[in-house]
Design a protein around this motif. Sequence first.
Motif, PDB file in Angstrom:
ATOM      1  N   LEU A 257      -5.666   1.957   9.356  1.00  0.00           N
ATOM      2  CA  LEU A 257      -5.748   1.819   7.899  1.00  0.00           C
ATOM      3  C   LEU A 257      -7.194   1.888   7.411  1.00  0.00           C
ATOM      4  CD1 LEU A 257      -3.054  -0.964   7.327  1.00  0.00           C
ATOM      5  CD2 LEU A 257      -2.907   1.442   6.634  1.00  0.00           C
ATOM      6  N   VAL A 258      -8.113   1.384   8.214  1.00  0.00           N
ATOM      7  CA  VAL A 258      -9.533   1.490   7.860  1.00  0.00           C
ATOM      8  C   VAL A 258      -9.951   2.958   7.818  1.00  0.00           C
ATOM      9  CG1 VAL A 258     -11.886   1.035   8.648  1.00  0.00           C
ATOM     10  CG2 VAL A 258     -10.176  -0.787   8.721  1.00  0.00           C
TER      11      VAL A 258
ATOM     12  N   ARG B 272       4.007   7.729   0.813  1.00  0.00           N
ATOM     13  CA  ARG B 272       4.057   6.610  -0.134  1.00  0.00           C
ATOM     14  C   ARG B 272       2.684   6.439  -0.779  1.00  0.00           C
ATOM     15  NH1 ARG B 272       5.763   2.648   4.453  1.00  0.00           N
ATOM     16  NH2 ARG B 272       6.347   4.664   5.319  1.00  0.00           N
ATOM     17  N   GLU B 273       2.654   5.670  -1.843  1.00  0.00           N
ATOM     18  CA  GLU B 273       1.380   5.411  -2.502  1.00  0.00           C
ATOM     19  C   GLU B 273       0.491   4.554  -1.601  1.00  0.00           C
ATOM     20  OE1 GLU B 273       1.987   3.668  -6.302  1.00  0.00           O
ATOM     21  OE2 GLU B 273       3.058   5.393  -7.123  1.00  0.00           O
ATOM     22  N   PHE B 274      -0.804   4.734  -1.756  1.00  0.00           N
ATOM     23  CA  PHE B 274      -1.746   3.954  -0.953  1.00  0.00           C
ATOM     24  C   PHE B 274      -2.920   3.560  -1.832  1.00  0.00           C
ATOM     25  CE2 PHE B 274      -5.400   3.453   1.907  1.00  0.00           C
ATOM     26  CZ  PHE B 274      -4.876   2.542   2.816  1.00  0.00           C
ATOM     27  N   SER B 275      -3.161   2.272  -1.919  1.00  0.00           N
ATOM     28  CA  SER B 275      -4.257   1.768  -2.743  1.00  0.00           C
ATOM     29  C   SER B 275      -5.485   1.505  -1.878  1.00  0.00           C
ATOM     30  CB  SER B 275      -3.836   0.476  -3.450  1.00  0.00           C
ATOM     31  OG  SER B 275      -4.937  -0.098  -4.132  1.00  0.00           O
ATOM     32  N   LEU B 276      -6.641   1.860  -2.412  1.00  0.00           N
ATOM     33  CA  LEU B 276      -7.893   1.592  -1.706  1.00  0.00           C
ATOM     34  C   LEU B 276      -8.327   0.140  -1.864  1.00  0.00           C
ATOM     35  CD1 LEU B 276      -9.925   4.822  -2.610  1.00  0.00           C
ATOM     36  CD2 LEU B 276      -8.607   4.349  -0.545  1.00  0.00           C
ATOM     37  N   SER B 277      -7.633  -0.590  -2.718  1.00  0.00           N
ATOM     38  CA  SER B 277      -7.968  -1.994  -2.939  1.00  0.00           C
ATOM     39  C   SER B 277      -7.493  -2.844  -1.761  1.00  0.00           C
ATOM     40  CB  SER B 277      -7.305  -2.495  -4.226  1.00  0.00           C
ATOM     41  OG  SER B 277      -7.439  -3.896  -4.342  1.00  0.00           O
ATOM     42  N   PRO B 278      -8.369  -3.668  -1.173  1.00  0.00           N
ATOM     43  CA  PRO B 278      -7.969  -4.521  -0.041  1.00  0.00           C
ATOM     44  C   PRO B 278      -6.810  -5.451  -0.386  1.00  0.00           C
ATOM     45  CG  PRO B 278     -10.361  -4.481  -0.279  1.00  0.00           C
ATOM     46  CD  PRO B 278      -9.797  -3.819  -1.498  1.00  0.00           C
TER      47      PRO B 278
ATOM     48  N   LYS C 210      -4.264  -4.805  -2.118  1.00  0.00           N
ATOM     49  CA  LYS C 210      -2.988  -4.089  -2.139  1.00  0.00           C
ATOM     50  C   LYS C 210      -2.734  -3.302  -0.854  1.00  0.00           C
ATOM     51  CE  LYS C 210      -3.016  -3.561  -7.179  1.00  0.00           C
ATOM     52  NZ  LYS C 210      -2.962  -2.603  -8.313  1.00  0.00           N
ATOM     53  N   ALA C 211      -3.530  -3.568   0.155  1.00  0.00           N
ATOM     54  CA  ALA C 211      -3.385  -2.842   1.419  1.00  0.00           C
ATOM     55  C   ALA C 211      -2.051  -3.193   2.083  1.00  0.00           C
ATOM     56  CB  ALA C 211      -4.535  -3.188   2.351  1.00  0.00           C
ATOM     57  N   PRO C 212      -1.401  -2.230   2.739  1.00  0.00           N
ATOM     58  CA  PRO C 212      -0.137  -2.517   3.431  1.00  0.00           C
ATOM     59  C   PRO C 212      -0.368  -3.413   4.640  1.00  0.00           C
ATOM     60  CG  PRO C 212      -0.888  -0.306   3.954  1.00  0.00           C
ATOM     61  CD  PRO C 212      -1.798  -0.822   2.879  1.00  0.00           C
ATOM     62  N   THR C 213       0.668  -4.116   5.042  1.00  0.00           N
ATOM     63  CA  THR C 213       0.559  -4.940   6.238  1.00  0.00           C
ATOM     64  C   THR C 213       0.459  -4.036   7.463  1.00  0.00           C
ATOM     65  OG1 THR C 213       2.976  -5.058   6.348  1.00  0.00           O
ATOM     66  CG2 THR C 213       1.824  -6.880   5.258  1.00  0.00           C
ATOM     67  N   PRO C 214      -0.266  -4.461   8.492  1.00  0.00           N
ATOM     68  CA  PRO C 214      -0.461  -3.617   9.684  1.00  0.00           C
ATOM     69  C   PRO C 214       0.750  -3.634  10.610  1.00  0.00           C
ATOM     70  CG  PRO C 214      -1.632  -5.685   9.956  1.00  0.00           C
ATOM     71  CD  PRO C 214      -1.052  -5.710   8.567  1.00  0.00           C
ATOM     72  N   ASP C 215       1.801  -2.965  10.195  1.00  0.00           N
ATOM     73  CA  ASP C 215       2.996  -2.867  11.029  1.00  0.00           C
ATOM     74  C   ASP C 215       3.623  -1.492  10.829  1.00  0.00           C
ATOM     75  OD1 ASP C 215       5.277  -2.928   9.002  1.00  0.00           O
ATOM     76  OD2 ASP C 215       4.243  -4.778   8.469  1.00  0.00           O
ATOM     77  N   PRO C 216       4.517  -1.080  11.718  1.00  0.00           N
ATOM     78  CA  PRO C 216       5.046   0.296  11.681  1.00  0.00           C
ATOM     79  C   PRO C 216       5.855   0.633  10.435  1.00  0.00           C
ATOM     80  CG  PRO C 216       6.233  -1.037  13.285  1.00  0.00           C
ATOM     81  CD  PRO C 216       5.031  -1.829  12.872  1.00  0.00           C
ATOM     82  N   LEU C 217       6.418  -0.359   9.769  1.00  0.00           N
ATOM     83  CA  LEU C 217       7.235  -0.084   8.591  1.00  0.00           C
ATOM     84  C   LEU C 217       6.406   0.080   7.322  1.00  0.00           C
ATOM     85  CD1 LEU C 217      10.209  -2.572   9.141  1.00  0.00           C
ATOM     86  CD2 LEU C 217      10.156  -0.112   9.604  1.00  0.00           C
ATOM     87  N   ALA C 218       5.222  -0.513   7.294  1.00  0.00           N
ATOM     88  CA  ALA C 218       4.440  -0.548   6.056  1.00  0.00           C
ATOM     89  C   ALA C 218       3.363   0.522   5.964  1.00  0.00           C
ATOM     90  CB  ALA C 218       3.798  -1.926   5.894  1.00  0.00           C
ATOM     91  N   VAL C 219       2.855   0.977   7.097  1.00  0.00           N
ATOM     92  CA  VAL C 219       1.738   1.931   7.042  1.00  0.00           C
ATOM     93  C   VAL C 219       2.224   3.310   6.588  1.00  0.00           C
ATOM     94  CG1 VAL C 219       0.407   0.728   8.802  1.00  0.00           C
ATOM     95  CG2 VAL C 219       2.024   2.514   9.485  1.00  0.00           C
TER      96      VAL C 219
END
Length: 215
Positions: free
Chosen positions: A105-106, A124-130, A132-141
């Motif tokens: 994600l970094v 899916r949408e991806f926010s650069l804001s920390p 709103k970052a997705p959780t570090p798991d296979p379903l969220a990234v």
Amino acid sequence: MNKSKRLRRLQTLIGWLETGKDVARRDLQLVLTADEWDRYEAEVEQRRDLKAQLVEVPATLRPYIARLKRADFLYVRAESMVVDGDPRVRQGLYHQSESAYEAALVVLTEALGNQPDLVMWLDREFSLSPEKAPTPDPLAVPRLKMSKSGNRDPDGGVEWLTGVRRSLKLAALKSSFENVQVADGRVGGQIRSIAKNSPNKSAIQKKIDVTSWKV
């Protein structure tokens, strides 16, 4: 084709699409005006270009994909040890996979910060804001739209592209129907006259009233 016949034909084709049937290009072209057909063709071409672009993964996204694959590998190994594996080893693999997803994600954040339009390749949408970052798991990234992963979001993947042409046809037909009504100076008049002689007027009115359509 006179207006009444054209309106009936438009209604028929709209009904086909809304019930899952397709409308042939020839049928669509016959019922649309030249300008309406040109607009439809331009929209189709834009979507075709987009699909072609998504086939070739940009070099700037490849480091993210490589890290994502590594994280997925670690997670799958941990999952495979749920029944018979050593709990401590399994937990260690989960921690490693979480760290790998965070690292991926970094890399993705840096890539999008330098080239924001890369988001078009993601499912899916991806926010650069920390925050709103997705959780570090296979379903969220985020995954690539063209990814074969079972964790890819189907609403943002290739399925979205395959259903586009049907949606464009439906939008073109509904817009054409409205244009005919407006040109005739009696929006909804044709629909009311059809429903007037029906034993179930309210049901038909609700079904085909052009004012209820959302394109």
